[in-house]
Design an enzyme around this catalytic site. Structure first.
Site, PDB file in Angstrom:
ATOM      1  N   TYR A 270       0.861  -1.183   0.000  1.00  0.00           N
ATOM      2  CA  TYR A 270       0.000   0.000   0.000  1.00  0.00           C
ATOM      3  C   TYR A 270       0.896   1.231   0.000  1.00  0.00           C
ATOM      4  O   TYR A 270       1.428   1.628   1.036  1.00  0.00           O
ATOM      5  CB  TYR A 270      -0.894  -0.063   1.238  1.00  0.00           C
ATOM      6  CG  TYR A 270      -1.979   0.984   1.341  1.00  0.00           C
ATOM      7  CD1 TYR A 270      -2.176   1.969   0.369  1.00  0.00           C
ATOM      8  CD2 TYR A 270      -2.837   0.978   2.441  1.00  0.00           C
ATOM      9  CE1 TYR A 270      -3.168   2.906   0.494  1.00  0.00           C
ATOM     10  CE2 TYR A 270      -3.854   1.920   2.579  1.00  0.00           C
ATOM     11  CZ  TYR A 270      -4.016   2.880   1.603  1.00  0.00           C
ATOM     12  OH  TYR A 270      -5.009   3.818   1.738  1.00  0.00           O
TER      13      TYR A 270
ATOM     14  N   LYS B  22      -0.943  -1.267  -4.416  1.00  0.00           N
ATOM     15  CA  LYS B  22      -2.020  -0.269  -4.434  1.00  0.00           C
ATOM     16  C   LYS B  22      -1.332   1.078  -4.400  1.00  0.00           C
ATOM     17  O   LYS B  22      -0.730   1.449  -3.387  1.00  0.00           O
ATOM     18  CB  LYS B  22      -2.964  -0.412  -3.239  1.00  0.00           C
ATOM     19  CG  LYS B  22      -4.040   0.684  -3.234  1.00  0.00           C
ATOM     20  CD  LYS B  22      -4.847   0.731  -1.950  1.00  0.00           C
ATOM     21  CE  LYS B  22      -5.832   1.895  -1.989  1.00  0.00           C
ATOM     22  NZ  LYS B  22      -6.576   2.050  -0.702  1.00  0.00           N
TER      23      LYS B  22
END
Length: 296
Positions: A136, A163
């Site tokens: 992330y 992500k």
């Protein structure tokens, strides 16, 4: 297990009205609606899910409930980031035992780690859980900015997906086009969703899909599957103002407001955060109406 693709919903966490517990019935109803709309995966326990306001036990409970309610229909990518390695390992191994498809791991925040420390952390999580990791990348929260090459290098320690919530389109482009043999980059910055799909990323981890799942899936199918850019632009003209609104306010609050406006109770946000006020809710409602979304 097949590779992740498509619209992965950065899932809200519905609470009871007194906000003391996760509301399992609301969560089930929400997940059923999203899956019926055609979304391709669930990502609970991330920023949109207010994980920073939850105990370790609640985060485990959320994982178990999401996997139970998904019932194998879509993969569940569990948020397992923490400021401590011990908690991250506890959450990761629990998610693996509960049946998660992958883990989403944000770097320790508040006191940023360096690349060496991050690499060691990812290696430990992957080794303990046996699951692929989605890194992330959110420098605004983690304080850690990596180059595209450094991000791709994490593939050596079990990081299969990304992500990207950096908002850095040139760096994201390099990951999608130049480093896709090492890591699979998903868009995680709402207002770059259309660009990301057109650029060739396999999908997005998207909070707005909590309340516009049909539009989100249609955009993916139109652009990524059919390659119809003309229709894609028409859809994006409706969606972009909503995404711009979300990024202009507390994100979790704005997403929960959208869910409420489309008919699903959420229990609101846990303190210290607050729900959007009436004026902002009215603005969001008008954007939804303009996009053809049914509101209450």
């Amino acid at each position: 297990m097949p590779d992740l693709h498509g619209i992965l919903v950065a899932l809200i966490t519905p609470f009871t009205d007194d906000k003391t517990r996760i509301d399992a019935a609301r969560l089930k109803a929400h997940i059923d609606r999203l899956i019926e709309a055609g979304i391709h995966g669930l990502v609970p326990g991330g920023s949109t899910g207010e994980f920073t306001t939850m105990t370790t036990a609640e985060r485990k409970e959320l994982t178990e409930l999401c996997i139970k309610f998904a019932a194998g229909r879509v993969p569940v990518v569990v948020g397992a980031g923490s400021t401590s390695t011990a908690e991250a390992l506890e959450l990761a191994t629990h998610a693996a035992s509960a049946g998660a498809a992958a883990l989403m791991v944000v770097p320790p925040f508040y006191d940023p780690v360096n690349l060496e420390q991050l690499t060691e952390l990812m290696a430990e999580i992957h080794s303990a859980s046996g699951l692929p990791i989605m890194y992330y990348n959110i420098p605004s929260a983690s304080g850690l900015t990596l180059t595209p090459g450094e991000i791709a290098g994490l593939s050596k320690v079990g990081v299969k997906y990304l992500k990207d919530t950096s908002g850095n389109a040139p760096a994201f482009t390099e990951l999608v086009f130049g480093l896709s043999d090492k890591i699979t980059a998903f868009n995680g910055w709402d207002t770059l969703t259309f660009y990301g799909l057109v650029a060739g990323c396999p999908g997005g981890v998207w909070g707005a899909a909590n309340f516009i799942p049909e539009l989100a899936v249609e955009l993916y199918e139109t652009v990524s599957v059919k390659g119809d850019l003309k229709r894609g632009r028409e859809l994006w003209t409706k969606i972009w103002p909503i995404c711009k609104f979300l990024e202009s306010h507390n994100y979790a609050a704005a997403v929960k407001a959208g869910v409420e406006l489309t008919g699903q109770a959420t229990g609101g946000l846990r303190k210290p955060f607050k729900s959007l006020g009436p004026e902002l809710q009215a603005q969001l409602k008008q954007l939804l109406i303009d996009a053809g979304v049914t509101t209450i």
